[in-house]
Design a protein around this motif. Structure first.
Motif, PDB file in Angstrom:
ATOM      1  N   ALA A   1       2.953  11.256   2.457  1.00 48.49           N
ATOM      2  CA  ALA A   1       2.309  11.790   1.042  1.00 48.49           C
ATOM      3  C   ALA A   1       2.888  13.298   0.805  1.00 48.49           C
ATOM      4  O   ALA A   1       3.225  13.544  -0.310  1.00 48.49           O
ATOM      5  CB  ALA A   1       0.888  11.601   0.999  1.00 48.49           C
ATOM      6  N   ALA A   2       2.650  14.081   1.716  1.00 48.57           N
ATOM      7  CA  ALA A   2       2.891  15.438   1.675  1.00 48.57           C
ATOM      8  C   ALA A   2       4.422  15.795   1.480  1.00 48.57           C
ATOM      9  O   ALA A   2       5.032  16.302   0.510  1.00 48.57           O
ATOM     10  CB  ALA A   2       2.635  16.260   2.971  1.00 48.57           C
ATOM     11  N   GLU A   3       5.379  14.821   1.871  1.00 51.35           N
ATOM     12  CA  GLU A   3       6.792  14.758   1.673  1.00 51.35           C
ATOM     13  C   GLU A   3       7.177  14.281   0.343  1.00 51.35           C
ATOM     14  O   GLU A   3       8.144  14.789  -0.184  1.00 51.35           O
ATOM     15  CB  GLU A   3       7.725  14.525   2.810  1.00 51.35           C
ATOM     16  CG  GLU A   3       7.585  13.098   2.892  1.00 51.35           C
ATOM     17  CD  GLU A   3       8.672  12.137   3.699  1.00 51.35           C
ATOM     18  OE1 GLU A   3       9.402  12.963   4.546  1.00 51.35           O
ATOM     19  OE2 GLU A   3       8.566  10.777   3.914  1.00 51.35           O
TER      20      GLU A   3
ATOM     21  N   ILE B   1       0.771  -1.307   0.066  1.00 54.00           N
ATOM     22  CA  ILE B   1       0.038  -0.166   0.026  1.00 54.00           C
ATOM     23  C   ILE B   1       0.868   1.305  -0.071  1.00 54.00           C
ATOM     24  O   ILE B   1       1.716   1.366   0.679  1.00 54.00           O
ATOM     25  CB  ILE B   1      -0.821   0.088   1.380  1.00 54.00           C
ATOM     26  CG1 ILE B   1      -1.744  -1.271   1.304  1.00 54.00           C
ATOM     27  CG2 ILE B   1      -1.749   1.178   1.036  1.00 54.00           C
ATOM     28  CD1 ILE B   1      -2.568  -1.494   0.348  1.00 54.00           C
ATOM     29  N   GLY B   2       0.559   2.081  -0.892  1.00 49.64           N
ATOM     30  CA  GLY B   2       1.320   3.433  -1.076  1.00 49.64           C
ATOM     31  C   GLY B   2       0.819   4.699  -0.299  1.00 49.64           C
ATOM     32  O   GLY B   2      -0.591   4.626  -0.343  1.00 49.64           O
ATOM     33  N   LEU B   3       1.667   5.642   0.122  1.00 50.47           N
ATOM     34  CA  LEU B   3       1.255   6.901   0.484  1.00 50.47           C
ATOM     35  C   LEU B   3       0.167   6.606   1.814  1.00 50.47           C
ATOM     36  O   LEU B   3      -0.860   7.400   1.532  1.00 50.47           O
ATOM     37  CB  LEU B   3       0.805   7.631  -0.640  1.00 50.47           C
ATOM     38  CG  LEU B   3       1.659   7.951  -1.628  1.00 50.47           C
ATOM     39  CD1 LEU B   3       1.249   8.860  -2.746  1.00 50.47           C
ATOM     40  CD2 LEU B   3       3.101   8.674  -1.162  1.00 50.47           C
ATOM     41  N   ASN B   4       0.390   5.787   2.450  1.00 52.04           N
ATOM     42  CA  ASN B   4      -0.580   5.549   3.531  1.00 52.04           C
ATOM     43  C   ASN B   4      -0.445   6.278   4.671  1.00 52.04           C
ATOM     44  O   ASN B   4      -1.105   6.196   5.834  1.00 52.04           O
ATOM     45  CB  ASN B   4      -0.625   4.125   3.763  1.00 52.04           C
ATOM     46  CG  ASN B   4      -2.054   3.832   4.493  1.00 52.04           C
ATOM     47  OD1 ASN B   4      -3.102   4.118   4.470  1.00 52.04           O
ATOM     48  ND2 ASN B   4      -2.092   2.590   5.435  1.00 52.04           N
TER      49      ASN B   4
ATOM     50  N   PRO C   1       5.907   5.868   7.405  1.00 53.35           N
ATOM     51  CA  PRO C   1       5.901   7.512   7.934  1.00 53.35           C
ATOM     52  C   PRO C   1       6.770   8.399   7.245  1.00 53.35           C
ATOM     53  O   PRO C   1       7.606   7.879   6.389  1.00 53.35           O
ATOM     54  CB  PRO C   1       6.291   7.260   9.575  1.00 53.35           C
ATOM     55  CG  PRO C   1       6.981   5.840   9.510  1.00 53.35           C
ATOM     56  CD  PRO C   1       6.409   4.976   8.383  1.00 53.35           C
ATOM     57  N   PRO C   2       6.709   9.704   7.483  1.00 55.38           N
ATOM     58  CA  PRO C   2       7.445  10.607   6.885  1.00 55.38           C
ATOM     59  C   PRO C   2       9.231  10.156   7.215  1.00 55.38           C
ATOM     60  O   PRO C   2       9.367   9.552   8.188  1.00 55.38           O
ATOM     61  CB  PRO C   2       7.180  11.923   7.306  1.00 55.38           C
ATOM     62  CG  PRO C   2       6.483  11.680   8.659  1.00 55.38           C
ATOM     63  CD  PRO C   2       5.895  10.281   8.407  1.00 55.38           C
ATOM     64  N   GLY C   3       9.849  10.840   6.530  1.00 61.70           N
ATOM     65  CA  GLY C   3      11.356  10.465   6.831  1.00 61.70           C
ATOM     66  C   GLY C   3      12.189   9.744   5.860  1.00 61.70           C
ATOM     67  O   GLY C   3      13.390   9.579   5.884  1.00 61.70           O
ATOM     68  N   VAL C   4      11.568   9.501   4.660  1.00 62.66           N
ATOM     69  CA  VAL C   4      12.222   8.808   3.447  1.00 62.66           C
ATOM     70  C   VAL C   4      13.426   9.507   2.729  1.00 62.66           C
ATOM     71  O   VAL C   4      13.223  10.925   2.995  1.00 62.66           O
ATOM     72  CB  VAL C   4      11.262   8.275   2.567  1.00 62.66           C
ATOM     73  CG1 VAL C   4      10.397   7.139   3.295  1.00 62.66           C
ATOM     74  CG2 VAL C   4      10.588   9.308   1.995  1.00 62.66           C
ATOM     75  N   GLY C   5      14.389   9.296   2.101  1.00 63.15           N
ATOM     76  CA  GLY C   5      15.438  10.044   1.511  1.00 63.15           C
ATOM     77  C   GLY C   5      14.904  10.911   0.563  1.00 63.15           C
ATOM     78  O   GLY C   5      15.407  11.963   0.546  1.00 63.15           O
TER      79      GLY C   5
END
Length: 280
Positions: A84-86, A76-79, A244-248
Motif C-alpha cells: 500500500a505504501a509503495e 483483495i487489494g492493498l492487503n 507484497p511490495p515490489g510491483v512495477g
C-alpha cells in the motif's frame, strides 16, 4: 493432494501429483476440476484412490489452469501494508474487494498477452484461496472449514486501465490471460501454516517481489469470513489475497512489462509459474 489439469487448452484432463511427482490421470474418476467437482466430497473420494495405479501422464504436457470456469474470481487489494505504501495509498481499514473476470484465467505457464493499447502492464504474486462448499455469513473461526485448498495466482494488472480510466479496478484486472492460476490446487492439509508462506516473483531473472503471508493485513480466515457477509461463496470460487511490495508501479522509476519479458513466481508448497509476455 496436489490436483491439476493437463493437456492442450480446452481439452485438459484432471490429474493428481503422486508421491514421486508424477502426473496421474484422474479422468476415470472425475470429468474435470470445476465448480461441480471442486468440493470436499470429491476430495474424500480421490484420497481413497491408489494414485500409482492410475495412468501416468507425461510431465512434459502443458499444465492448464487448476480450476476450469469457477463461478467467481474475487480479489483483495492493498492487503500488505508495505505494498500500500509503495502504491502511495493508505493501508485499508477493511478489505478492498474487486472482481477479476473469470475469462482472464490462464494456465500457469501460458503466455500473457500485452494488448496494443496497454502502456502499464504489471505483475503481482498472490496466494489464492479455493472455496469447498457454500459459505454465507460465517465467522472467522468457521472459515477454515469452508476452505478446500490454495493455489498460486499472478494478479496481472494494467495500471492505466485500473487507476486512470475511471470506475472500478476490474477493467485493469480482467483482460484475457491476466489471471494465471496454478499449477496446482493444493488441499489445505498439505499446508502447515497458511499464514506463514514465502512468496517471490522475478522478471527476466531479476528478483522483484519477496514477501510472506504473515505480513497480510487481513489473513485468509478473516477474508473468507468478511466476504461471506456480502456474497455467498461457492465451491470452486477463487479468492486472491493481495500482493507484497515490489510491483512495477512502485519502482522508482516505474517499470512495466513489455513483449518478450519472462516472469517466474512461486509460493512455498504451491509450486511455481513461468510465463512470457507476448504481443496480442
Amino acid at each position: 493432494m496436489k490436483l491439476l489439469r493437463v493437456g492442450v487448452k480446452g481439452k485438459e484432463k484432471p490429474a493428481a501429483l503422486d508421491k514421486n511427482g508424477k502426473f496421474r490421470d484422474l479422468s476415470s474418476h472425475i470429468t474435470d476440476l470445476n465448480s461441480d467437482t471442486v468440493n470436499f466430497e470429491t476430495i474424500k473420494k480421490l484420497e481413497s484412490i491408489d494414485l500409482e495405479s492410475l495412468t501416468e501422464i507425461s510431465n512434459s504436457e502443458r499444465i492448464g489452469a487448476c480450476i476450469n470456469k469457477p463461478g467467481k474470481f474475487v480479489a483483495i487489494g492493498l492487503n500488505y501494508s508495505d505494498h500500500a505504501a509503495e502504491s502511495g495509498m493508505d493501508a485499508p481499514s477493511e478489505p478492498i474487494v474487486f472482481m477479476k473476470a473469470t475469462s482472464s484465467i490462464n494456465g500457469p505457464n501460458d503466455d500473457i498477452e500485452i494488448s496494443k493499447d496497454s502502456k502499464e502492464l504489471d505483475w503481482e504474486v498472490e496466494l489464492g484461496i479455493i472455496i469447498g462448499k457454500d459459505t454465507k455469513n460465517i465467522s472467522e473461526k468457521e472459515a477454515e472449514n469452508h476452505i478446500l485448498g490454495y493455489c498460486l495466482v499472478n494478479d496481472v494488472s494494467e495500471r492505466e486501465w485500473q487507476l486512470k480510466k475511471m470506475g472500478q479496478w476490474v477493467k485493469g484486472k480482467s483482460h484475457d490471460t491476466y489471471g494465471p492460476i496454478g499449477p496446482y490446487l493444493v488441499t489445505k492439509n498439505e499446508i502447515s501454516d497458511i499464514n506463514s508462506l514465502n512468496l517471490s516473483l522475478d522478471v527476466n531473472g531479476q528478483r522483484m517481489q519477496t514477501g510472506n503471508t504473515d505480513k497480510m493485513i487481513f489473513n485468509v480466515f478473516f477474508i473468507v469470513s468478511y466476504l461471506s457477509k456480502y456474497m455467498t461463496l461457492q465451491a470452486g470460487d477463487i479468492i486472491t489475497t493481495g500482493t507484497p511490495p515490489g510491483v512495477g508501479m512502485g519502482k522508482k522509476p516505474q517499470v512495466f512489462l513489455k513483449a518478450g519479458d519472462t516472469i517466474r513466481l512461486s509460493i512455498d508448497n504451491l509450486g511455481e509459474q513461468n510465463s512470457k509476455v507476448v504481443a496480442e
